[in-house]
Design an enzyme around this catalytic site. Structure first.
Site, PDB file in Angstrom:
ATOM      1  N   HIS A  75       0.831  -1.206   0.000  1.00 37.44           N
ATOM      2  CA  HIS A  75       0.000   0.000   0.000  1.00 37.44           C
ATOM      3  C   HIS A  75       0.861   1.250   0.000  1.00 37.44           C
ATOM      4  CE1 HIS A  75      -3.587  -2.348   0.479  1.00 37.44           C
ATOM      5  NE2 HIS A  75      -4.311  -1.238   0.451  1.00 37.44           N
TER       6      HIS A  75
ATOM      7  N   LYS B  62     -10.384  -6.979   7.727  1.00 36.10           N
ATOM      8  CA  LYS B  62     -10.878  -7.299   9.058  1.00 36.10           C
ATOM      9  C   LYS B  62     -10.914  -6.025   9.884  1.00 36.10           C
ATOM     10  CE  LYS B  62      -7.742  -8.991  11.942  1.00 36.10           C
ATOM     11  NZ  LYS B  62      -6.978  -9.701  12.975  1.00 36.10           N
TER      12      LYS B  62
END
Lengths: 280, 176
Positions: free
Chosen positions: B36, B101
């Site tokens: 990322h 999550k």
């Protein structure tokens, strides 16, 4: 005196690394199964059933229960009548971890330096806690510790006057802040007393105790039950999607401490509370 | 149980509501912390990305090595919040769905709303169960990152729950 080969300790460690990651502890599995019965909501029941199904698949296919196969935390109890031969204990344990994580196709999640962050590609060094005990046995417990839950663990130096209520409130606050990211339902290890560092060590060691087993100390057992109820009253639920089961158990270890102190550490663990033990 | 095929159309994304249970089939890319950071740097410097970002479905996971005969090892979701900082620019560049999550930041929720995207929750801590839903794996970029590399997963009936929908409704809160 009894001679134990360092390499044999390494072999034991290697096997325990794999076992801990692939076979969900029976006490944890039983606690999840009991929780399914206690849940009313379909979503909560389904989340818990997935956890049980996951454990069955992991065991049958020999894949890890969770992809975060964690840092290898090794508790080594060495009898003081043991002479370890053929190499250093520390290297034997690290070699055992490296071998277990390689053979067991476990993930290498350890970086050499917390600042430069280069993966060691061996999942070593392990975190090793060594205790010298009476006798001539070597007892090893390997606890793979994932960091989704570890990152939510906390420690605070309470005032002695904060007492049981202060301890309970702190643990419940920790569980509330752990939230969905730490994969509830949790198993909470709590360390009370000692020193700043010892309380944290106790909190992690407490996670070795079988979920649902009574604390030998009646007062602590009563406190554990009280805290468990309060944590479940948070209604965070399985995977944080709501429900009656936010924690499967609370385990407290306590130690003598300073007249001016009440250190409390909470080591959060997720529903994949993993450990395996063996002895030589 | 809604069955959807990846990539998702804008219409399909907008129809989803926080709390919906969905089974996803099709192709997605894995990416976590290191990637990322790299991708957001590439976007900032207007460099080419190693994956097609328009319409991309990104799964936050770092799998264990696969056993012989299996496509992948355990591959459950990792904590999404660590990717929050880099998510709005990826959404701006065209990413449309994320699987992970836990909770997201307010900035991410706003960006999901702004770009008409969706955030799915994969079953937390169920890496073995999820691995059975991955039919093929292709290493796509950053091999040196090991478990943190970008993999292209082909998935079949991957069970997810909508965490944040395109209207900004968040399963973990009551707000939109």
């Amino acid at each position: 005196m009894r001679r134990v080969k360092a390499r044999e300790i390494g072999r034991l460690v290697s096997g325990l690394c794999v076992e801990a990651n692939v076979r969900l502890r029976p006490d944890v599995k039983a606690a999840v199964a009991a929780a399914v019965r206690r849940e009313k909501g379909a979503g909560a029941k389904e989340a818990l059933r997935m956890i049980l199904k996951n454990a069955d698949i992991a065991r049958a296919e020999k894949i890890p229960i969770c992809q975060d196969t964690g840092v290898a935390v090794v508790f080594a109890e060495i009898g003081q009548d043991v002479i370890i031969t053929g190499g250093s204990l520390k290297r034997a344990i690290d070699n055992g971890v490296a071998e277990g994580y390689r053979k067991g196709r476990l993930r290498k999640s350890v970086v050499r330096s917390p600042l430069s962050r280069k993966n060691t590609n061996t999942n070593t060094p392990a975190v090793i806690h060594t205790e010298i005990t009476p006798g001539d046995r070597v007892r090893i417990c390997v606890m793979p510790k994932g960091f989704g839950s570890e990152n939510k663990s906390v420690i605070r130096m309470l005032n002695p006057s904060d007492g049981e209520k202060g301890v309970a409130d702190f643990v419940v606050e920790a569980a509330g802040n752990a939230g969905p990211e730490a994969c509830p339902p949790f198993v909470l290890g709590v360390g009370i007393g000692g020193t700043f560092d010892y309380a944290a060590y106790l909190a992690k060691k407490a996670l070795l105790r079988k979920v649902g087993s009574p604390n030998r100390d009646r007062r602590l057992y009563s406190l554990e039950k009280k805290i468990l109820k309060s944590v479940n009253d948070l209604k965070i639920g399985p995977m944080g999607l709501g429900g009656n089961t936010t924690a499967l158990g609370v385990s407290i270890l306590s130690r003598a401490t300073h007249i001016a102190g009440l250190p409390v550490a909470v080591n959060v663990n997720c529903h994949a509370t993993r450990s395996a033990c063996g002895a030589i | 149980m809604k069955k959807l095929h990846l990539p998702l159309t804008d219409k399909e994304i907008r129809r989803l509501k926080a709390g919906d249970s969905v089974l996803l089939s099709g192709a997605l890319y894995t990416a976590r912390d290191a990637v990322h950071k790299i991708l957001s740097g590439l976007i900032k410097n207007r460099k080419k990305l190693p994956i097609p970002i328009k319409g991309a479905v990104i799964y936050y996971t770092g799998p264990t090595p696969a056993r012989k005969g299996r496509a992948v090892g355990a591959c459950g979701p990792t904590t999404s919040a660590r990717m929050d900082e880099f998510t709005p620019p990826l959404l701006a560049a065209g990413m449309r769905a994320m699987i992970g999550k836990g909770r997201r930041s307010e900035a991410v929720r706003q960006a999901i709303k702004k770009y008409g995207a969706v955030y799915f929750l994969a079953p937390a801590g169920c890496g073995a169960l999820i691995s059975e839903k991955i039919t093929s794996v292709k290493l796509t970029a950053y091999r040196g990152l090991g478990p943190e590399a970008v993999y292209r997963f082909e998935v079949k009936d991957f069970p997810v729950v909508v965490g944040i929908d395109a209207n900004g409704r968040d399963i973990f809160k009551r707000r939109s």
